[in-house]
Scaffold this motif. Sequence first.
Motif, PDB file in Angstrom:
ATOM      1  N   ASN A  19      -1.793  55.003   4.934  1.00 33.43           N
ATOM      2  CA  ASN A  19      -2.233  55.692   6.147  1.00 33.43           C
ATOM      3  C   ASN A  19      -3.700  56.094   6.076  1.00 33.43           C
ATOM      4  O   ASN A  19      -4.398  56.099   7.097  1.00 33.43           O
ATOM      5  CB  ASN A  19      -1.359  56.918   6.408  1.00 33.43           C
ATOM      6  N   ALA A  20      -4.181  56.441   4.882  1.00 36.31           N
ATOM      7  CA  ALA A  20      -5.602  56.767   4.742  1.00 36.31           C
ATOM      8  C   ALA A  20      -6.456  55.569   5.138  1.00 36.31           C
ATOM      9  O   ALA A  20      -7.456  55.712   5.860  1.00 36.31           O
ATOM     10  CB  ALA A  20      -5.907  57.184   3.307  1.00 36.31           C
ATOM     11  N   ALA A  21      -6.071  54.376   4.685  1.00 39.28           N
ATOM     12  CA  ALA A  21      -6.829  53.170   5.018  1.00 39.28           C
ATOM     13  C   ALA A  21      -6.789  52.903   6.523  1.00 39.28           C
ATOM     14  O   ALA A  21      -7.815  52.590   7.139  1.00 39.28           O
ATOM     15  CB  ALA A  21      -6.271  51.970   4.256  1.00 39.28           C
ATOM     16  N   ASN A  69      -3.920  49.076  -3.189  1.00 41.38           N
ATOM     17  CA  ASN A  69      -4.104  48.622  -1.811  1.00 41.38           C
ATOM     18  C   ASN A  69      -5.215  47.577  -1.705  1.00 41.38           C
ATOM     19  O   ASN A  69      -5.175  46.687  -0.855  1.00 41.38           O
ATOM     20  CB  ASN A  69      -4.442  49.810  -0.902  1.00 41.38           C
ATOM     21  N   LEU A  70      -6.231  47.716  -2.566  1.00 37.67           N
ATOM     22  CA  LEU A  70      -7.355  46.787  -2.530  1.00 37.67           C
ATOM     23  C   LEU A  70      -6.962  45.375  -2.943  1.00 37.67           C
ATOM     24  O   LEU A  70      -7.664  44.420  -2.623  1.00 37.67           O
ATOM     25  CB  LEU A  70      -8.472  47.288  -3.446  1.00 37.67           C
ATOM     26  N   GLY A  77     -11.111  50.765   5.480  1.00 36.30           N
ATOM     27  CA  GLY A  77     -10.312  51.878   4.994  1.00 36.30           C
ATOM     28  C   GLY A  77      -9.828  51.692   3.580  1.00 36.30           C
ATOM     29  O   GLY A  77      -9.761  52.651   2.793  1.00 36.30           O
ATOM     30  N   GLU A  78      -9.474  50.449   3.229  1.00 35.64           N
ATOM     31  CA  GLU A  78      -8.996  50.175   1.872  1.00 35.64           C
ATOM     32  C   GLU A  78     -10.089  50.398   0.827  1.00 35.64           C
ATOM     33  O   GLU A  78      -9.792  50.748  -0.316  1.00 35.64           O
ATOM     34  CB  GLU A  78      -8.472  48.744   1.771  1.00 35.64           C
ATOM     35  N   VAL A  79     -11.357  50.196   1.214  1.00 31.20           N
ATOM     36  CA  VAL A  79     -12.467  50.421   0.294  1.00 31.20           C
ATOM     37  C   VAL A  79     -12.860  51.898   0.272  1.00 31.20           C
ATOM     38  O   VAL A  79     -13.204  52.451  -0.781  1.00 31.20           O
ATOM     39  CB  VAL A  79     -13.669  49.532   0.682  1.00 31.20           C
ATOM     40  N   LEU A  80     -12.809  52.537   1.418  1.00 34.49           N
ATOM     41  CA  LEU A  80     -13.203  53.958   1.490  1.00 34.49           C
ATOM     42  C   LEU A  80     -12.326  54.840   0.609  1.00 34.49           C
ATOM     43  O   LEU A  80     -12.835  55.703  -0.133  1.00 34.49           O
ATOM     44  CB  LEU A  80     -13.151  54.431   2.946  1.00 34.49           C
ATOM     45  N   GLU A 102     -15.073  45.043  -8.234  1.00 36.02           N
ATOM     46  CA  GLU A 102     -14.237  44.527  -7.142  1.00 36.02           C
ATOM     47  C   GLU A 102     -13.809  45.617  -6.169  1.00 36.02           C
ATOM     48  O   GLU A 102     -13.393  45.320  -5.041  1.00 36.02           O
ATOM     49  CB  GLU A 102     -13.005  43.806  -7.703  1.00 36.02           C
ATOM     50  N   ALA A 103     -13.904  46.873  -6.580  1.00 35.45           N
ATOM     51  CA  ALA A 103     -13.579  47.986  -5.688  1.00 35.45           C
ATOM     52  C   ALA A 103     -14.808  48.483  -4.936  1.00 35.45           C
ATOM     53  O   ALA A 103     -14.707  49.426  -4.145  1.00 35.45           O
ATOM     54  CB  ALA A 103     -12.962  49.140  -6.479  1.00 35.45           C
ATOM     55  N   ARG A 104     -15.956  47.836  -5.166  1.00 33.42           N
ATOM     56  CA  ARG A 104     -17.212  48.242  -4.516  1.00 33.42           C
ATOM     57  C   ARG A 104     -17.910  47.020  -3.917  1.00 33.42           C
ATOM     58  O   ARG A 104     -19.027  46.672  -4.299  1.00 33.42           O
ATOM     59  CB  ARG A 104     -18.133  48.924  -5.530  1.00 33.42           C
ATOM     60  N   PRO A 105     -17.279  46.330  -2.966  1.00 38.20           N
ATOM     61  CA  PRO A 105     -17.890  45.111  -2.413  1.00 38.20           C
ATOM     62  C   PRO A 105     -19.072  45.429  -1.498  1.00 38.20           C
ATOM     63  O   PRO A 105     -19.021  46.361  -0.695  1.00 38.20           O
ATOM     64  CB  PRO A 105     -16.733  44.486  -1.617  1.00 38.20           C
ATOM     65  N   TRP A 106     -20.122  44.639  -1.620  1.00 31.55           N
ATOM     66  CA  TRP A 106     -21.300  44.859  -0.775  1.00 31.55           C
ATOM     67  C   TRP A 106     -20.985  44.668   0.709  1.00 31.55           C
ATOM     68  O   TRP A 106     -21.592  45.311   1.563  1.00 31.55           O
ATOM     69  CB  TRP A 106     -22.425  43.908  -1.188  1.00 31.55           C
ATOM     70  N   ASP A 107     -20.047  43.774   1.014  1.00 29.09           N
ATOM     71  CA  ASP A 107     -19.780  43.549   2.436  1.00 29.09           C
ATOM     72  C   ASP A 107     -19.033  44.716   3.088  1.00 29.09           C
ATOM     73  O   ASP A 107     -18.861  44.739   4.307  1.00 29.09           O
ATOM     74  CB  ASP A 107     -19.031  42.233   2.657  1.00 29.09           C
ATOM     75  N   GLN A 108     -18.591  45.689   2.300  1.00 30.85           N
ATOM     76  CA  GLN A 108     -17.984  46.909   2.840  1.00 30.85           C
ATOM     77  C   GLN A 108     -18.720  48.146   2.317  1.00 30.85           C
ATOM     78  O   GLN A 108     -18.129  49.214   2.177  1.00 30.85           O
ATOM     79  CB  GLN A 108     -16.499  46.980   2.460  1.00 30.85           C
ATOM     80  N   VAL A 109     -20.023  47.998   2.076  1.00 31.43           N
ATOM     81  CA  VAL A 109     -20.770  49.124   1.523  1.00 31.43           C
ATOM     82  C   VAL A 109     -20.794  50.319   2.475  1.00 31.43           C
ATOM     83  O   VAL A 109     -20.901  51.474   2.040  1.00 31.43           O
ATOM     84  CB  VAL A 109     -22.196  48.678   1.135  1.00 31.43           C
ATOM     85  N   ALA A 110     -20.654  50.074   3.785  1.00 31.88           N
ATOM     86  CA  ALA A 110     -20.601  51.191   4.737  1.00 31.88           C
ATOM     87  C   ALA A 110     -19.401  52.091   4.457  1.00 31.88           C
ATOM     88  O   ALA A 110     -19.458  53.311   4.694  1.00 31.88           O
ATOM     89  CB  ALA A 110     -20.546  50.668   6.167  1.00 31.88           C
ATOM     90  N   ALA A 111     -18.312  51.510   3.961  1.00 32.85           N
ATOM     91  CA  ALA A 111     -17.147  52.315   3.614  1.00 32.85           C
ATOM     92  C   ALA A 111     -17.449  53.225   2.431  1.00 32.85           C
ATOM     93  O   ALA A 111     -16.968  54.373   2.369  1.00 32.85           O
ATOM     94  CB  ALA A 111     -15.959  51.415   3.288  1.00 32.85           C
ATOM     95  N   LEU A 112     -18.251  52.756   1.493  1.00 28.56           N
ATOM     96  CA  LEU A 112     -18.640  53.588   0.355  1.00 28.56           C
ATOM     97  C   LEU A 112     -19.520  54.744   0.814  1.00 28.56           C
ATOM     98  O   LEU A 112     -19.381  55.878   0.336  1.00 28.56           O
ATOM     99  CB  LEU A 112     -19.367  52.739  -0.689  1.00 28.56           C
ATOM    100  N   GLY A 113     -20.422  54.466   1.740  1.00 32.42           N
ATOM    101  CA  GLY A 113     -21.251  55.535   2.286  1.00 32.42           C
ATOM    102  C   GLY A 113     -20.425  56.579   3.010  1.00 32.42           C
ATOM    103  O   GLY A 113     -20.636  57.783   2.845  1.00 32.42           O
ATOM    104  N   ALA A 114     -19.464  56.113   3.813  1.00 32.02           N
ATOM    105  CA  ALA A 114     -18.597  57.053   4.538  1.00 32.02           C
ATOM    106  C   ALA A 114     -17.747  57.872   3.574  1.00 32.02           C
ATOM    107  O   ALA A 114     -17.518  59.067   3.790  1.00 32.02           O
ATOM    108  CB  ALA A 114     -17.706  56.289   5.515  1.00 32.02           C
ATOM    109  N   ALA A 115     -17.272  57.230   2.509  1.00 28.16           N
ATOM    110  CA  ALA A 115     -16.462  57.938   1.514  1.00 28.16           C
ATOM    111  C   ALA A 115     -17.264  59.049   0.845  1.00 28.16           C
ATOM    112  O   ALA A 115     -16.777  60.169   0.663  1.00 28.16           O
ATOM    113  CB  ALA A 115     -15.937  56.961   0.472  1.00 28.16           C
TER     114      ALA A 115
END
Length: 423
Positions: A19-21, A69-70, A77-80, A102-115
């Motif tokens: 649900n978090a994702a 989940n990843l 959401g799965e990366v955040l 593998e838990a920090r993909p560049w193509d989802q770096v916006a999720a890391l910023g949001a996290a």
Amino acid sequence: MNSNAPILNHRILRLHAENAAFVAAQHRLGQDGPNFSLIDLYDLECRLAGHLDALSMAGGAGLELVLENLTIAQGFGEVLAPFHVALRQRPDPDLPALLPPEARPWDQVAALGAAAASCAPAVIAERMRHWISGDDPMAVWIALDVCGRHRVDPREHLAPLIGHDDPRVAARAMQLAGEVGRVDLVELLAARAETAADPTLRFWAAWAAVLLGDRRAAPAALAAGLGPGTTPQTARRIAELLPLASDAAMARRWTTDLLDHPATERWGVLATGALGTAGALYWLISRMDQPLVARIAGAAFCRIAGIRLGPLSLELAEFPDDPDDPVVAACPQESFIEGRLYWPDPEKLTRWLGDNRGRFQAETRHLLGAAAWTLQPPIEAAAPWQLDQRALALEIATRKPGAPLPNWHGAVVQGDRGFTRLW
């Protein structure tokens, strides 16, 4: 027995992870949704915080489940979720010690910023100082993104990062300069808009320079960035901003060029709404019989006129099937926006406009039913819906280049008089 020890139920924890994702992904889309209000976002933010709290309190079991989940999906959401949980559970400042690559993909770096941005200051403050001055490009990018999400000026760190060797970092630094109102960097950005070899860098330099008040080279550089191959996210940003920073004649010529090509027609209609002239209202009605642009034309009409089709019963009685639009299909955000717009009824809108033509002044830009120059912050007071707040934020920012771009993505809080935003 220690009554404070958590009782771990892996089935419940798995639901929290899933649900978090899901909620994180919905919240991201809803921040630019045409029918999302502050209370809608507040609900999603509270739900997401609850799921992330439960996973963080569960210790290693919580982190294990969000990492699991990843292996199934690597969406936003799965990366955040794992990055947020790791930041709260592990004291390490370096990204490799927090999570594997593998838990920090560049193509989802916006999720890391949001996290990172959703963590408490006590969790993130010291890391921010370490990241923004460090050698890890991803860590620098995350630090810049957190600054952007909270509209924090990193001061002396920002100018050097505009010339960073990693173009992804340089682009985020350029964007941040526009977001926080760094007018001292406008000449540097305007020069990069003309000379940068990377088209993404040219776009962000031009976008930031226009926000910061450049009306010489930057608007032309921004206009050059919108063509048949432009990504929908970039195309929307250009079509929203350029009409606010150009003289009316240039904006009309540029919009006409966009309308002449099927791949850019959507952005020409969007730019017409951003230009906001009363004379465009009948023209927008004339486009509503074309399925590919009917809903975006209806949205542009409503943006100018300050109305909503549903409450006034100005939509079609029966909605047609969605057309096959490759421009919309290429972007989840654009598909989300399109799917939540009403199908306008041209005949009803023609009658409405005939009855209300006196509301609009000739040769005046209109936004949300008023002369655009009369609208003032806070944006949530004048525009209850997220996509309208986005338009109003750009309007206000182009008037005051030294002020931060109003943050329509800011966290929602409940106050004495309803919902508002943390700045």
